[in-house]
Design an enzyme around this catalytic site. Sequence first.
Site, PDB file in Angstrom:
ATOM      1  N   GLU A  63       7.300  -7.778  -8.368  1.00 22.92           N
ATOM      2  CA  GLU A  63       7.345  -9.012  -7.569  1.00 22.92           C
ATOM      3  C   GLU A  63       7.467 -10.242  -8.484  1.00 22.92           C
ATOM      4  O   GLU A  63       6.623 -11.155  -8.446  1.00 22.92           O
ATOM      5  CB  GLU A  63       6.089  -9.131  -6.694  1.00 22.92           C
ATOM      6  CG  GLU A  63       5.947  -8.037  -5.648  1.00 22.92           C
ATOM      7  CD  GLU A  63       6.857  -8.229  -4.446  1.00 22.92           C
ATOM      8  OE1 GLU A  63       7.601  -9.226  -4.389  1.00 22.92           O
ATOM      9  OE2 GLU A  63       6.824  -7.358  -3.561  1.00 22.92           O
TER      10      GLU A  63
ATOM     11  N   GLY B 179       0.788  -1.222   0.000  1.00 27.66           N
ATOM     12  CA  GLY B 179       0.000   0.000   0.000  1.00 27.66           C
ATOM     13  C   GLY B 179       0.821   1.273   0.000  1.00 27.66           C
ATOM     14  O   GLY B 179       0.271   2.368   0.143  1.00 27.66           O
TER      15      GLY B 179
ATOM     16  N   LYS C   2       4.000   1.457  -4.625  1.00 30.60           N
ATOM     17  CA  LYS C   2       4.982   0.885  -5.552  1.00 30.60           C
ATOM     18  C   LYS C   2       4.361   0.529  -6.896  1.00 30.60           C
ATOM     19  O   LYS C   2       4.867   0.923  -7.960  1.00 30.60           O
ATOM     20  CB  LYS C   2       5.630  -0.366  -4.945  1.00 30.60           C
ATOM     21  CG  LYS C   2       6.293  -0.140  -3.599  1.00 30.60           C
ATOM     22  CD  LYS C   2       7.017  -1.381  -3.119  1.00 30.60           C
ATOM     23  CE  LYS C   2       6.121  -2.598  -2.972  1.00 30.60           C
ATOM     24  NZ  LYS C   2       5.053  -2.424  -1.970  1.00 30.60           N
TER      25      LYS C   2
END
Length: 270
Positions: free
Chosen positions: A154, A26, A29
Amino acid sequence: MAGVGLDDVSLTIHGGEYTAIIGHTGSGKSTLLQHLNALIKPTSGTVTIGDRTITSATSNKNLHELRRQVGMVFQFAESQLFAATVREDVAFGPRNFGVSAADADALAVKMIARVGLPADVLDRSPFDLSGGQMRRVAIAGVLAMQPEILVLDEPTAGLDPVGRREMMALFAQLHAAGQTIVLVTHQMDDVADYADRVFVLDQGQLVKQGTPQAIFQDADWLLDHQLGLPRTTQFALQLRKRGFQFAHLPLKSAELAQMLAPQLGGQAHE
């Protein structure tokens, strides 16, 4: 730069660098990443990619070249696979951007090899492959667009430790070959091992930037902001509590070993 979830963020990502963006869930990013190829546009301020400047007034028309220039690998990228064969899936992007069928096929063959998959997967269904292989196919599809900037959100999420190491090694090889890489990750070991520069976001603001060596020295600050540390740095902090001395906190195991050697040798003679 300002936008959805971001407040007065101003930063420069240099070509050829391996940049890491970190922050707790949050922090903004993913919003920042989506600005990099105008998936979202700033409500005020500007985003400049090469010689292209994006503002709130920028039309969605003629953004094709920008989106080719900035290749996005989203979390669980394999969920975006759709074609009947790996060859078709990887070639789809170039074909969609006007590359001939023959040239797109050649790119598919080249990029499948680049991500470390054997040529015999090209005519298989991507859905018959393992999860790690499917992710490599998805990355090959992004690389087939020959982007100048590779943005990774990620990229190792859900992979086992071996798969994660192999994936990060792939990105390191691409960077060594000149690829600009922007990585969002919660894996602080990857930041320590690969990044040239780190940006830290918190509640939509840029709160810290610097080299990994500089960022990870402020261990208390990182922990206060719900961020972790590389495992080697954590271990060094534990050793410091036991009386070991470090001029600075090491990030990598080889550096830690070098710092410990004289201290352990001194203890051995006592």
